[in-house]
Design an enzyme around this catalytic site. Structure first.
Site, PDB file in Angstrom:
ATOM      1  CG  MET A 167      23.895  48.836  20.561  1.00  0.00           C
ATOM      2  SD  MET A 167      22.348  49.112  21.455  1.00  0.00           S
ATOM      3  CE  MET A 167      21.140  48.658  20.208  1.00  0.00           C
ATOM      4  CD  GLU A 181      36.903  45.438  -4.704  1.00  0.00           C
ATOM      5  OE1 GLU A 181      37.007  46.188  -3.709  1.00  0.00           O
ATOM      6  OE2 GLU A 181      37.772  45.383  -5.601  1.00  0.00           O
ATOM      7  CE  LYS A 184      44.185  38.413 -17.239  1.00  0.00           C
ATOM      8  NZ  LYS A 184      45.092  39.543 -16.952  1.00  0.00           N
ATOM      9  CG  PHE A 218      50.052  41.622  -8.783  1.00  0.00           C
ATOM     10  CD1 PHE A 218      50.399  42.434  -7.697  1.00  0.00           C
ATOM     11  CD2 PHE A 218      49.090  42.077  -9.672  1.00  0.00           C
ATOM     12  CE1 PHE A 218      49.800  43.666  -7.521  1.00  0.00           C
ATOM     13  CE2 PHE A 218      48.489  43.317  -9.501  1.00  0.00           C
ATOM     14  CZ  PHE A 218      48.848  44.112  -8.424  1.00  0.00           C
ATOM     15  CD  GLN A 219      45.336  42.943  -7.886  1.00  0.00           C
ATOM     16  OE1 GLN A 219      44.779  42.576  -8.898  1.00  0.00           O
ATOM     17  NE2 GLN A 219      45.121  44.151  -7.341  1.00  0.00           N
TER      18      GLN A 219
END
Lengths: 577, 179
Positions: free
Chosen positions: A481, A49, A161, A111-112
């Site tokens: 760097m 993502e 949802k 969940f999630q």
């Protein structure tokens, strides 16, 4: 018309003109992925993502249109926090849609589930949690409006949802084409105060050592053309910050290049010695100013910004102009054209500037026979072998600074990088997003080996989605760097910066992801490899340039030092300043 | 010393040299808005002395009275950052001395029968009320300018404060200052 929330969401995105959506489905966002099949929007399936977020940023940087990403709840949402923060700091217009657990389950540790709007509050311009399907079209309209107006930035819309799931009665809604926004607290101002413009024009007429200090806001305001008019009308030199490279052509006589910690001597010193800094869409970032109390002490300041909170945040301006940069510059040009550009004698200043340019050009020690490849040379060759309007996306670190320094940017919107947040791994997904938005342009990612290992998996996306970007991997086997800082400021005590030149085998890895891959060890192979890469147009290309690890980025203002203490490369250290 | 003309001009045109400053912020009455305000103060390093929130007569909006500590950040920067919040509709500065400020305190004080008369006398002088009386304690309330509430709270220290709650400051501009 009756619709479910998922259909309404996709329809609303289509109405906003979205043509590309970067995303990855999951449980909570699943119902929205069904109407995508029937949509005109092209969905690009990413491998992580974070990639979706940086692709949306790259798309926005290159096209000027808002980038859009869609991910699921929980880990999908947390994985896109870095791109949100990146876009927030660099003022990139972006809209991110996240799935959320059903509205009634919010707060139950489902969940999630995560508190997405809470987590992203401080890294977005604004965010929304939508509670009713009927509110989806209005919220999408508001999200795009906020993301693209005023000071642009990322906006997140969190969608439970149940309001998009056609099997749930809560997803039922009535679609209408005309929804009104309801944003009583959001009224960005674009017009400018004529009194402030007149005062600024007076300062410009009187200044003997003026410098146009140009930041990323110029690009956001689509103001490159009028900036050029202003510079040419007044003959005032221009510095373009890391976020503004390309806003004014590097090949122009008045262009001094990049200021700041790794800016070139003339850009840094001209600002230091200036009596008037005209800051246009720039925010006096610490990487530009160095130690603040030692920054351009003799300069008066004109500061133009669309964000009122930037005016006076770091340095108090003598004239503050709130508003859109393009509108402000047009007004300044009009005033200076009709009332004259003033009679200030700038001959002495011009000869000082050209003296610095002669004595302190950007330079590096050329490789002798048998030496390792120089990374700066690779960038110069790439610059010379690619079309003028090639888009360059970089990661973060030494290669980013060399790319900004040694590329010649003559067009706006051809340089894409992570300036404010400094996000390693930015370049590959950003390049993919840029190429998706500008398929007719050549897009090169200039990357480091540390960065490459953070987001290389998106080359799979590029292969599968047929987005033929090219990657110049400057592989010095170090977090370069950090290594440079340890060499200069930690007595060469190198701690956890060595990465290995051979593990992973970049060529094999790139080939496994469907790319054409090459490895280049010696200077004579460079041009051949680049020419071969430029001919490939059906898949991504990766060139593993194995470059010298000991190269340092010069000039450099040590952290915490004043810009007057700029360290020049060893070959210039005896030159009179 | 400067003349009287100078002094009044300074009072009108400069932010007075007070450490605390009262802002009245009108926000959209939506869930999460208070969290946005609080998070902004915390991430920008602005300190809040007190905060009072309630819906206005128009239920679309809430009115937040926030007292900010100007030692932590300049007032101008606090106002500009607040104004960037999309849910913030309006911000108004209330200059100390040009506004009516009130705070409510309710407090339970240890006071046996032998000390009650003295306590009630002091309470009357401050303009407070007795809410209830127990065997060894009294519950009192006081509404007043924050400075008077401060003074009364300090005075109660000699009796022993058992429990105390202040609301934080609420304020309205003086009638002749209202716009």
């Amino acid at each position: 018309m009756k619709m479910d929330g998922g259909q309404a969401l996709i329809r609303a995105l289509e109405l906003e003109g979205v043509d590309v959506l970067f995303g990855l489905p999951g449980g909570a966002i699943l119902p929205v992925y069904d109407p995508i099949i029937d949509s005109s929007i092209r969905h690009i399936l990413v491998r992580h993502e974070q990639g979706a977020g940086h692709m949306a940023e790259g798309y926005a940087h290159a096209t000027g249109r808002p980038g859009v990403a869609m991910v699921t709840s929980g880990p999908g949402a947390t994985n896109i926090v870095t791109p949100l923060c990146d876009a927030h700091l660099d003022s990139v217009p972006m809209v991110v849609i996240t799935g959320q657990v059903p509205y009634a389950a919010i707060g139950t540790d489902a969940f999630q589930e995560c508190d997405t709007t809470g987590i992203t509050q401080s890294v977005t311009k604004h965010n929304f949690l939508v509670s009713d399907a009927q509110d989806i079209p209005r919220t999408i309209k508001e999200a795009f409006h906020i993301a693209t107006t005023g000071r642009p930035g990322p906006v997140l819309v969190d969608i439970p949802k149940d309001i998009v799931d056609p099997d749930n009665p809560r997803s039922a809604m009535e679609w209408t084409d005309d929804v009104e926004m309801d944003l009583p607290g959001y009224t960005p101002r674009t017009d400018v105060d004529p009194v402030a413009i007149a005062a600024a024009a007076d300062l410009i007429r009187a200044a003997e050592r003026p410098v146009l200090y140009v930041g990323g806001g110029i690009l956001k305001a689509r103001a490159a053309e009028v900036l050029r008019q202003l510079a040419e009308l007044t003959g005032i030199h221009v510095v373009t910050t890391l976020m503004a490279r390309g806003a004014f052509p590097d090949s122009h006589d008045l262009c001094l290049g990049m200021p700041g910690m790794h800016g070139n001597f003339t850009a840094v010193t001209a600002m230091q010695e200036s009596d008037l800094l005209i800051a246009l869409g720039a925010r006096f970032d610490d990487r530009v100013t160095g130690r603040l109390d030692g920054f351009a002490q003799g300069a008066k300041i004109i500061h133009v910004d669309i964000d009122a909170a930037e005016l006076g945040k770091v340095r108090r301006p003598d004239v503050a102009i709130l508003g859109d940069c393009r509108v402000a510059i047009e007004a300044l040009v009009a005033d200076l054209a009709s009332n004259g550009t003033g009679g200030a004698d700038r001959d002495a200043w011009r000869s000082r500037v050209s003296g610095w340019q002669e004595r302190f050009p950007l330079s590096y020690e050329q490789a002798q026979a048998g030496d390792e490849l120089k990374p700066q040379m690779v960038i110069e060759r790439l610059r010379d072998a690619t079309p003028d309007d090639t888009i360059v996306a970089s990661g973060v670190g030494q290669h980013q600074m060399w790319a900004s320094q040694y590329w010649s940017f003559d067009h706006p919107y051809t340089w894409i990088n992570s300036g404010g947040l400094g996000t390693m791994g930015f370049s590959i997904p950003a390049a993919i997003g840029a190429k998706a938005g500008c398929p007719d342009k050549m897009v090169w990612a200039i990357d480091g080996d540390g960065c490459f290992q953070m987001t290389a998996q998106e080359l799979v996306t590029a292969t599968v989605e047929k987005i033929p970007i090219k990657v110049a991997l400057l592989n010095n086997s170090y977090l370069g760097m950090v290594r440079q800082w340890q060499e200069m400021f930690y007595d060469e005590r190198y701690s956890e910066v060595f990465l290995s030149k051979d593990v992973p085998d970049y060529k094999a890895w790139a080939e496994s992801m469907g790319c054409v891959a090459m490895r280049v060890d010696s200077p004579e192979e460079v041009d051949v490899a680049i020419a071969k890469a430029n001919e490939v147009d059906d898949r991504p290309v990766v060139i593993d340039f194995r470059v010298a690890a000991a190269e340092k980025v010069y000039p450099m203002v040590p952290s915490g030092a004043s810009n007057s203490e700029l360290v020049v490369p060893p070959s210039q250290q005896d030159q009179p300043r | 010393m400067s003349g009287p003309g100078d002094a009044s001009a300074a009072a009108q045109h400069h932010v007075p040299d007070y450490r605390y400053h009262t802002l009245v912020v009108t926000v959209e009455n939506k869930s999460g808005v208070l969290a946005r305000l609080a998070a902004l103060f915390s991430r920008r390093g602005f300190n809040i002395e007190s905060l009072a929130v309630a819906p206005t007569d128009d239920d679309r909006f809430s009115r937040v009275t926030v007292v900010v500590d100007l030692e932590s950040a300049p007032l101008e920067q606090i106002i500009k950052q607040l104004d960037k919040l999309v849910n913030v509709v309006n911000i108004r500065e209330l200059h100390p001395g040009h506004a009516v400020e009130r705070e409510l305190m309710i407090v339970t004080v240890a006071a046996g029968p032998d000390r009650r008369d003295e306590l009630v006398e002091q309470l009357d002088r401050a303009g407070g009320k007795v809410l209830s009386v127990g065997a060894d304690a009294m519950m009192l309330s006081l509404v007043g300018p924050p400075s008077r509430v401060d003074e009364f709270e300090e005075l109660l220290g000699q009796y022993g404060i058992i429990e105390l709650q202040r609301t934080g400051r609420v304020a309205l501009a003086n009638l002749d200052e209202a716009d």
